[in-house]
Design an enzyme around this catalytic site. Structure first.
Site: not given
Length: 727
Positions: A656, A658, A708, A718
């Protein structure tokens, strides 16, 4: 005959020259009464020695036979003076100055004193006052004065020895009788006044009594010298007397007069009488009892204890007394003692379950030192003190004062832990020098009427002048004000030093305890402490360009958060617990649709949006402007959130762009320890970052260039903190 005549003439000339060499001040003697060496007496002596006055103190070692605080008394001074004058009664050229000592200081030297005395053209000159004391019924008997002060003051007078002998010859009173009334009745007797040749210093040319004249007296800074100037009469008095309620103003004047602090020299006496600890081994250092007081919910308590541990003073010579009034801080106190309590010589804890009042706890702490003769110092520190200088304790000990506090201020404000003056009702008043002291334009060691939050007291003072076991109660005053009132009542000076920056005060005004980790919300109120606790110690290196990596094109990687910041942010989110479902429908955002959903919690959900924006402005924006030259940001954002990745929940994130000009992505836990896998891949550059460092952030452009994806997390959980900046 001629040789004999010449020899006689030469002898006469030599004798005349020898007489001419005699200084007028050689025929001046200063007599004072001091039954013990108080700090006021030492100040008097120091000012006298500055001008080379010859001083004789009468009554040293005697008991003072009047109860402290009573209005009458002073007869003991007359008795002692009468006896001392017996050996001087026939010395017609001897001038004697008699003055109180505990509350008097010299502003000029013997030459000026004698000149003004002779200009008065009387054999005895008394100080004059605005107020009549002790018998107001005598007012009508006083001679009318057209200009100046009308009433006699007994705190200072000067005269020839034979005349002073006549003055006190009739004394047959008791030590508890009033000296002022005795001298007043002599002065009001016209025959005695003329016989002894007495006058008053109506215009304060020699003596300045502060009582009733506070508004008349100001400091006059001359080159390398400071005087007190009387504005009403435009005179420069030689002696300043501040008895009774005006002692505090004398303390203020005494910070400067005669040359203790000037604009040219700064502090000239700050290095006098120091107690040096240089070269002294740990075994020989004095024992210090540290009193820690947590009296209200306070931010950064864990940081407070860390700073206590960082003091450059051996714990084996420190004892701890901790009063914790707050249940909210119980776990932090117990954790500190469990980890470090055994390092101290002894520990006494009074917890919230005891419900001990503030004043009682402070009395207990002081008394622990008072009752133990091996306790050399009592160091009282409130939890809202950020003691950032490791040498703080040593620096305070070095000043060698009975009671001393370091200057502490609140960030960006004039609020501090001292008052330079008191109002008529005993509360705060701003002294003329307050702002200059707080802002460091005047640096020194200052005699002040009020200190709080942090101070060092000599154990010998607690066992001496301050031996009362109830220092923290006084009328209806709060404990801090009661403490200072009781110290002032014992004529013990409280000093404040701003010679070194030892730390600052926390602001407690907006502190709330409604979150799990409330310190996170303190970025506005206590920015220095927030930075110390939460911003990575190497951030400044990154800002200087020394610790910035570029793992992928136009992707920058640098330290930003401490381990504690990462842990507390994660724990805060888990404590809140309202994680999104990770689907496209999301009512938290405008339009209700998320194109690239994650399982996350937004900063605004926990009420952290303002604080996060402040963080971006203070720490991310400067890095952005360094790393992307020519771009300036106000760090606006629509989305800031913590993302959680789990193998069985949401392990990864699809490719995607940002919705930002640039994005930050902060790793909040440790790969290989808390989780395996994870990381970020920039597809256009075929570049992956597979081992994010905890507390480090990735910063990269958002829309258009840096397409990314989030790589799969294969084990554990995480966490990352993400902000889309300047959408």
């Amino acid at each position: 005959m001629r040789p004999l005549l010449l020899l006689a003439l030469l002898g006469w000339l030599l004798l005349a020259e020898a007489k001419g060499d005699a200084k007028p001040e050689d025929n001046l003697l200063v007599l004072t009464v001091a039954t013990k060496e108080t700090e006021g007496f030492r100040r008097f002596k120091r000012s006298a020695q500055f001008f080379n006055y010859k001083i004789q103190a009468l009554g040293l070692g005697e008991d003072w036979n009047v109860e402290k605080g009573t209005s009458a008394g002073g007869g003991q001074k007359v008795r002692l003076l009468k006896k001392a004058l017996e050996k001087h009664a026939d010395k017609e050229d001897l001038v004697i100055l008699f003055a109180d000592s505990y509350d008097v200081l010299f502003a000029s030297g013997p030459r000026e004193l004698l000149k003004k005395f002779r200009q008065a053209r009387s054999q005895v000159v008394f100080s004059a006052e605005e107020l009549i004391y002790p018998d107001r019924r005598l007012e009508t008997k006083y001679p009318v004065v057209s200009d100046g002060k009308r009433f006699l003051g007994s705190g200072g007078f000067i005269g020839y020895a034979p005349n002073l002998s006549k003055l006190v010859a009739e004394w047959e009173g008791q030590d508890s009788d009033s000296d002022q009334l005795f001298y007043t009745k002599i002065f009001l007797d016209p025959e005695k006044r003329e016989q002894i040749n007495i006058t008053l210093d109506h215009r304060c040319r020699i003596f300045q009594n502060l009582d009733g004249a506070l508004d008349e007296v100001v400091l006059k800074f001359e080159m390398g010298h400071v005087r007190a100037r009387n504005l009403a009469y435009d005179t420069l008095p030689v002696l300043i007397h501040g008895n009774g309620p005006t002692k505090l103003q004398l303390n203020y004047l005494g910070n400067y007069i005669p040359r203790f602090w000037t604009f040219e020299t700064g502090c000239t006496v700050c290095d006098e009488g120091l107690r040096s600890l240089k070269g002294i081994g740990d075994e020989a250092l004095p024992t210090v009892l540290v009193g820690v007081f947590i009296e209200q919910p306070t931010p950064f308590v864990s940081l407070f204890f860390q700073r206590l541990l960082r003091l450059h003073y051996p714990q084996k010579h420190m004892r701890l007394f901790i009063h914790n009034h707050e249940q909210h801080h119980k776990a932090q106190v117990e954790e500190f003692l469990a980890q470090h309590g055994s390092e101290y010589q002894s520990v006494k804890l009074v917890g919230p379950e005891v419900r001990m009042a503030n004043a009682d706890a402070r009395n207990m702490g002081a008394d622990l030192c008072r009752q133990d003769r091996s306790c050399t110092y009592y160091f009282s520190v409130d939890a809202d003190v950020a003691l950032t200088e490791p040498n703080s304790l040593r620096l305070l000990i070095q000043q060698n004062k009975n009671v001393i506090a370091p200057l502490m201020t609140r960030h960006g404000r004039l609020w501090s832990n001292f008052w330079g003056a008191l109002s008529a009702d005993g509360y705060y008043a701003r002294s003329e020098d307050y702002v200059d002291i707080v802002q460091g334009r005047r640096v020194g060691v200052w005699n002040v009427p009020y200190i709080s939050n942090i101070y060092l007291i000599k154990g010998s003072a607690l066992r001496g002048e301050l031996q009362s076991s109830d220092l923290f109660h006084h009328s209806k005053l709060d404990p801090d004000m009661a403490f200072c009132a009781n110290i002032r009542q014992q004529d013990v000076f409280m000093f404040l030093t701003n010679r070194h920056t030892l730390g600052h005060l926390l602001s407690l005004d907006s502190y709330r305890t409604t979150h799990l980790h409330n310190d996170l919300w303190e970025v506005f109120s206590n920015p220095e402490d927030w930075k110390e606790k939460y911003i990575h110690q190497n951030y400044t290196k990154a800002l200087a360009g020394k610790l910035v990596e570029t793992p992928c094109p136009d992707v920058y990687w640098f330290p930003i958060f401490t381990e504690v910041a990462c842990d507390e942010l994660v724990e805060e989110m888990e404590h809140f617990g309202q994680w999104s479902l990770g689907n496209n429908k999301d009512n938290r955002i405008q339009g209700g649709y998320e194109n690239v959903p994650t399982i996350d919690i937004h900063m605004n959900q926990i009420g952290f949006e303002r604080e996060w924006h402040k963080f971006l402005l203070e720490y991310i924006a400067p890095m952005t402007e360094k790393l992307y030259p020519g771009y300036y940001t106000r760090a606006q954002f629509d989305l800031a959130f913590v993302v959680r990745y789990k193998p069985d929940e949401q392990p990864s994130l699809m490719p995607h762009h940002d919705a930002s000009t640039f994005t930050i992505n902060i790793a909040l836990n440790r790969v290989g320890v808390d989780y395996e896998g994870g990381g970020c891949r920039f597809l256009r550059y075929n570049c992956s970052i597979r081992a994010p460092r905890k507390g480090w952030t990735l910063m990269h452009p958002g829309r258009l260039t840096h397409y990314h994806e989030g790589l799969p997390t294969t084990r554990g959980t995480r966490y990352i903190a993400v902000s889309f900046v300047d959408p």
